[in-house]
Design an enzyme around this catalytic site. Sequence first.
Site, PDB file in Angstrom:
ATOM      1  N   HIS A 111       0.084 -10.384   2.128  1.00  0.00           N
ATOM      2  CA  HIS A 111       0.046 -10.624   0.687  1.00  0.00           C
ATOM      3  C   HIS A 111       1.380 -11.265   0.301  1.00  0.00           C
ATOM      4  CE1 HIS A 111       0.117  -9.559  -3.615  1.00  0.00           C
ATOM      5  NE2 HIS A 111      -1.187  -9.328  -3.533  1.00  0.00           N
ATOM      6  N   ASP A 187       3.095  -2.411   4.880  1.00  0.00           N
ATOM      7  CA  ASP A 187       2.475  -2.568   3.562  1.00  0.00           C
ATOM      8  C   ASP A 187       1.150  -1.817   3.603  1.00  0.00           C
ATOM      9  OD1 ASP A 187       1.025  -3.359   1.348  1.00  0.00           O
ATOM     10  OD2 ASP A 187       1.277  -5.511   1.656  1.00  0.00           O
ATOM     11  N   GLN A 190      -3.518  -1.565   1.107  1.00  0.00           N
ATOM     12  CA  GLN A 190      -4.947  -1.562   1.392  1.00  0.00           C
ATOM     13  C   GLN A 190      -5.355  -0.495   2.400  1.00  0.00           C
ATOM     14  OE1 GLN A 190      -7.089  -3.250  -0.312  1.00  0.00           O
ATOM     15  NE2 GLN A 190      -5.647  -4.568  -1.397  1.00  0.00           N
ATOM     16  N   LYS A 213      -4.810   1.138  -6.532  1.00  0.00           N
ATOM     17  CA  LYS A 213      -5.799   0.766  -5.524  1.00  0.00           C
ATOM     18  C   LYS A 213      -6.450   1.991  -4.883  1.00  0.00           C
ATOM     19  CE  LYS A 213      -3.364  -3.551  -4.427  1.00  0.00           C
ATOM     20  NZ  LYS A 213      -4.286  -4.492  -5.057  1.00  0.00           N
ATOM     21  N   CYS A 351      -3.699 -13.904  -3.608  1.00  0.00           N
ATOM     22  CA  CYS A 351      -2.252 -13.780  -3.373  1.00  0.00           C
ATOM     23  C   CYS A 351      -1.923 -13.927  -1.889  1.00  0.00           C
ATOM     24  CB  CYS A 351      -1.719 -12.456  -3.911  1.00  0.00           C
ATOM     25  SG  CYS A 351      -1.786 -12.323  -5.703  1.00  0.00           S
TER      26      CYS A 351
END
Length: 394
Positions: A111, A187, A190, A213, A351
């Site tokens: 991202h 990261d 997700q 999220k 993104c």
Amino acid sequence: MTIEDCRADFPITRDLIYLDSAATALTPKPVVQAMVEYDLRYRANVGRGVHRLAAVATHRYRDARDAIKSFIGGESGTLAVTRNTTEAIGAVVNGLDWRRGDRVATTLLEHHSNLLPWLRLRERGVAVDIVRPDAGGSLDLADLEAAVRDDTRLVAVTHASNVLGTVLPVREIAGICRDRGARLLVDGAQSAPHIPVDVAAIGCDYFCFSGHKMLGPTGTGGLWMREPDLEPLFVGGGSIESATADGYILAPGEERYEAGTPPVAGTIGLARAAAYLREIGMETVRRHEERLAARLIDGLAALDGVTVAGPDAPGDRIGVVSFTVEGMHPHEVAQVLDEAAAVLVRSGHHCCQPLMEHLDLPDGTVRASAYVYTTTEEIDTLIATVEEIARRAI
């Protein structure tokens, strides 16, 4: 709680088919109720007052932060509450003492929030090595290993792609980092919402994630650190232990990274969201999404004029599927899905514009992302509607 039971907690699903959870997940009633309870029953600032409301708010806030830390298996580390993953990554970028000649390794699957901040470090003399996936979107672990040199100071990778849904082997990447003496940032924007996460087992140094999220409120997230070795972005408020006209001493632990009033209601809501997911079971969430993703991939791949982006036979994945319809811009497809069948999806670059260009998708893709409240019937509706759209486009 079962997947079937939880759907009643999401009123939006009564009227719409919501398949944009990778951008922002829906919020269940218990999470909203937890935040309302704070505002109506014990609203006060935390860590500052001695009156009864301040004491209750401080206790609930700290308990909430500990619960969020536990949700990702981070009891032994430090968790700083942030507004989102982007801010958490920025805290690492700006909290380390970079020197000219340092190197960072990352991938083209990232991202923008886990790519552009590292590119910006080039202005300070830091070299950035970017590992590119193959034409199908698969990342070769050997390529990443080759990019991690003896002078690589940090490796920054996504745990799960927000475009392709594929889950990266972060434990193996952590092993590479240990062998080369590099730190690892994961990261988890997700992954934390969709698969079981244990940061201690992964072996990373920093784990970043967003509340919005994972069924939580917007404006919440976290930066987990194995060691509190970053310089805080801000000082003041509750981030100091003592201060004089000559200087100050930072507070120990989490507090040093939380200058000013934190999102108290939001953090309490995020902790309730984590508890909600635990009630369902993260392995249950993972299996549910894997089934939905497999059904969607098979259904779309069988349609003339429809191309599914990403690896042909991916292994572990979250419930994210990207596709294109021949002869139509992704935005057109998304608009028709909304108007014709009340199916809400994301369209464009997500993104991840460098990745889109690498995959020869200049307009991006249509992205459908499922979650705990998504049903097989909704996936079938999406497939049937896309089939009709593709037939008309041809």
